[in-house]
Design a protein around this motif. Structure first.
Motif, short mmCIF file in Angstrom:
data_model
loop_
_atom_site.label_atom_id
_atom_site.label_comp_id
_atom_site.label_asym_id
_atom_site.label_seq_id
_atom_site.Cartn_x
_atom_site.Cartn_y
_atom_site.Cartn_z
N LEU A 1 -1.89 1.09 -5.54
CA LEU A 1 -2.83 0.23 -4.82
C LEU A 1 -3.30 0.92 -3.54
O LEU A 1 -4.48 0.88 -3.19
N GLY A 2 -2.39 1.58 -2.85
CA GLY A 2 -2.74 2.31 -1.63
C GLY A 2 -3.73 3.43 -1.90
O GLY A 2 -4.65 3.66 -1.12
N LEU B 1 0.81 -1.21 0.00
CA LEU B 1 0.00 0.00 0.00
C LEU B 1 0.84 1.27 0.00
O LEU B 1 0.32 2.36 -0.23
N LEU C 1 -11.41 3.88 -1.57
CA LEU C 1 -12.48 2.99 -1.12
C LEU C 1 -12.91 3.35 0.30
O LEU C 1 -14.10 3.50 0.58
N LEU C 2 -11.95 3.53 1.19
CA LEU C 2 -12.27 3.88 2.57
C LEU C 2 -12.97 5.24 2.64
O LEU C 2 -13.93 5.41 3.40
N GLN D 1 -5.92 3.49 -4.28
CA GLN D 1 -7.21 2.85 -4.53
C GLN D 1 -7.88 2.45 -3.22
O GLN D 1 -9.09 2.62 -3.04
N PHE D 2 -7.08 1.93 -2.30
CA PHE D 2 -7.61 1.52 -1.00
C PHE D 2 -8.12 2.73 -0.21
O PHE D 2 -9.20 2.71 0.38
#
Length: 176
Positions: A130-131, A21, A137-138, A133-134
């Motif tokens: 990727l981080g 991430l 999402l959060l 994207q995470f």
């Protein structure tokens, strides 16, 4: 049920997952510090002058990282190895090394050569793709509030005018 790959235990799995991430900050090369603009510019010019001196030394047949200024003369830069001929350094080499010396004397007056990197705030790491994207999402689901403006809320659905008119009649008790 164990969903982790068979070669990783749970701690290794999560360490690998969390590590994906984040990535080293590209702006500061993962140091958390950056040169001030004045020192950055000065260092770039120094690198250009050092490269010119390396090329001049190489053209003269000298080791590229050995200075000749201040030595007076250079021994054996031309001719046969067995014949140690005393020779003056080439003018281009002297000029390149003197330019470095002059540049060093004109260093910025600021003692602060480095400042905290703005991109990573000195933490040396930033969110990887990727981080990001995470985090999105959060943020989308309300688990996280970033230090950036939230995207605007979508407009509520519009009602056809006849529905809005009918509601107004019902509230006032009038008919038209």
């Amino acid at each position: 049920m164990n969903d982790t790959p068979h070669h990783l235990n749970h701690a290794e799995f999560w360490a690998e997952m969390l590590g994906a991430l984040e990535a080293p900050c590209a702006a500061c090369s993962g140091t958390g510090k950056r040169s001030t603009p004045q020192w950055q510019q000065w260092n770039e010019e120094l690198e250009r002058r050092l490269e010119a001196a390396r090329k001049a030394r190489q053209a003269a047949g000298l080791p590229v990282d050995r200075w000749v200024t201040g030595l007076g003369t250079v021994v054996g830069i031309h001719d046969n190895r067995d014949q140690q001929k005393v020779t003056e350094p080439p003018a281009e080499l002297l000029a390149a090394e003197n330019a470095i010396t002059a540049h060093e004397k004109n260093a910025p007056g600021s003692a602060d050569r480095e400042v905290t990197c703005e991109q990573c705030a000195g933490r040396r790491l930033v969110a990887s793709e990727l981080g990001e994207q995470f985090l999105a999402l959060l943020e989308r689901h309300g688990f996280l509030r970033m230090n950036r403006p939230l995207p605007p809320l979508p407009d509520p659905p519009r009602r056809p005018p006849h529905e809005a008119y009918g509601q107004a009649e019902q509230r006032t008790g009038t008919t038209g």
